[in-house]
Design an enzyme around this catalytic site. Structure first.
Site, mmCIF file in Angstrom:
data_model
loop_
_atom_site.group_PDB
_atom_site.id
_atom_site.type_symbol
_atom_site.label_atom_id
_atom_site.label_comp_id
_atom_site.label_asym_id
_atom_site.label_seq_id
_atom_site.Cartn_x
_atom_site.Cartn_y
_atom_site.Cartn_z
ATOM 1 N N TYR A 96 -68.314 -70.910 -69.265
ATOM 2 C CA TYR A 96 -68.208 -69.612 -69.940
ATOM 3 C C TYR A 96 -69.248 -68.625 -69.406
ATOM 4 O O TYR A 96 -68.967 -67.430 -69.264
ATOM 5 C CB TYR A 96 -68.353 -69.761 -71.449
ATOM 6 C CG TYR A 96 -67.207 -70.507 -72.082
ATOM 7 C CD1 TYR A 96 -65.940 -69.935 -72.155
ATOM 8 C CD2 TYR A 96 -67.376 -71.778 -72.589
ATOM 9 C CE1 TYR A 96 -64.872 -70.618 -72.718
ATOM 10 C CE2 TYR A 96 -66.326 -72.486 -73.164
ATOM 11 C CZ TYR A 96 -65.074 -71.891 -73.221
ATOM 12 O OH TYR A 96 -64.028 -72.572 -73.777
ATOM 13 N N GLU A 125 -81.474 -75.816 -64.467
ATOM 14 C CA GLU A 125 -80.658 -76.073 -63.286
ATOM 15 C C GLU A 125 -79.197 -75.658 -63.499
ATOM 16 O O GLU A 125 -78.552 -75.157 -62.575
ATOM 17 C CB GLU A 125 -80.737 -77.552 -62.902
ATOM 18 C CG GLU A 125 -79.990 -77.923 -61.640
ATOM 19 C CD GLU A 125 -80.543 -77.289 -60.374
ATOM 20 O OE1 GLU A 125 -79.758 -77.138 -59.405
ATOM 21 O OE2 GLU A 125 -81.736 -76.930 -60.324
ATOM 22 N N TYR A 132 -75.435 -69.187 -61.447
ATOM 23 C CA TYR A 132 -75.744 -67.920 -60.790
ATOM 24 C C TYR A 132 -75.374 -67.966 -59.311
ATOM 25 O O TYR A 132 -74.856 -66.983 -58.762
ATOM 26 C CB TYR A 132 -77.222 -67.561 -60.957
ATOM 27 C CG TYR A 132 -77.655 -67.429 -62.405
ATOM 28 C CD1 TYR A 132 -76.783 -66.991 -63.391
ATOM 29 C CD2 TYR A 132 -78.946 -67.764 -62.789
ATOM 30 C CE1 TYR A 132 -77.173 -66.885 -64.719
ATOM 31 C CE2 TYR A 132 -79.355 -67.652 -64.108
ATOM 32 C CZ TYR A 132 -78.462 -67.219 -65.070
ATOM 33 O OH TYR A 132 -78.851 -67.106 -66.368
#
Length: 189
Positions: free
Chosen positions: A107, A137, A143
């Site tokens: 999500y 992590e 990202y």
């Protein structure tokens, strides 16, 4: 702006409603594990009224969105853009999935793609930056999936549980995000 720009496969970004959403944020804020993923300071407990007041005070400085599930409109997190340098085309992004049972389900990655789409295609930014703690992590990998690259570290910046951890700076340029977003869309079909 087209509403579909704020809608993904499983979630949508909605305008943060201080009246409706502050209570849920206050509940998340009482989860120390959630707080330690987002903030380096000591845990602070905020009431819904304090959260509402803060959001309203900073309304003109931040694009603040709630992350909501498409199937039941449940708010599961927040994402925002702030720290704008309009001349240079830069901003900072922050994100948090507040429901622990939804951590690691993708999500956050989906929400990050949506907010970056808004940042690059609607606000015409050139780059977006963020920070993440070394021990997070799961977020770091998320990202990277949205195009962020590690740009630097403040070594042993934070102490948690008797250990020292780095603060990692990451950034994504528009063309880097576009490449990742195209791959992401192909995987979704």
């Amino acid at each position: 702006m087209n509403a579909s720009a704020f809608t993904g496969k499983r979630i949508r970004l909605a305008v943060f409603d201080p009246e409706r959403d502050s209570e849920k944020m206050a509940r998340w804020n009482q989860n120390s594990q959630y707080q330690q993923l987002l903030d380096s300071g000591p845990s602070n407990l905020f009431t819904p009224a304090q959260i509402k007041e803060w959001i309203e005070k900073h309304y003109d400085e931040i694009y603040n969105f709630s992350i909501r599930l498409l199937d039941d409109d449940r708010m599961v997190g927040i994402v925002d853009l702030s720290g704008f340098d309009w001349t240079a085309g830069n901003a900072w992004v922050g994100i948090g999935i507040g429901e622990p049972d939804l951590w690691g389900k993708g999500y956050g990655t989906e929400a990050m793609h949506l907010i970056l789409r808004f940042a690059f295609e609607e606000l015409n930014l050139k780059r977006v930056s963020l920070t993440v703690f070394e021990y997070n992590e799961r977020a770091y990998q998320s990202y990277k999936k949205t195009g962020f690259r590690e740009e630097g570290r403040l070594r042993q910046w934070l102490q948690r549980g008797g250990e020292r951890y780095d603060l990692i700076f990451m950034g994504v340029l528009r063309d880097e995000w576009e490449e990742c977003y195209r791959r992401y869309l192909m995987e979704q079909t």
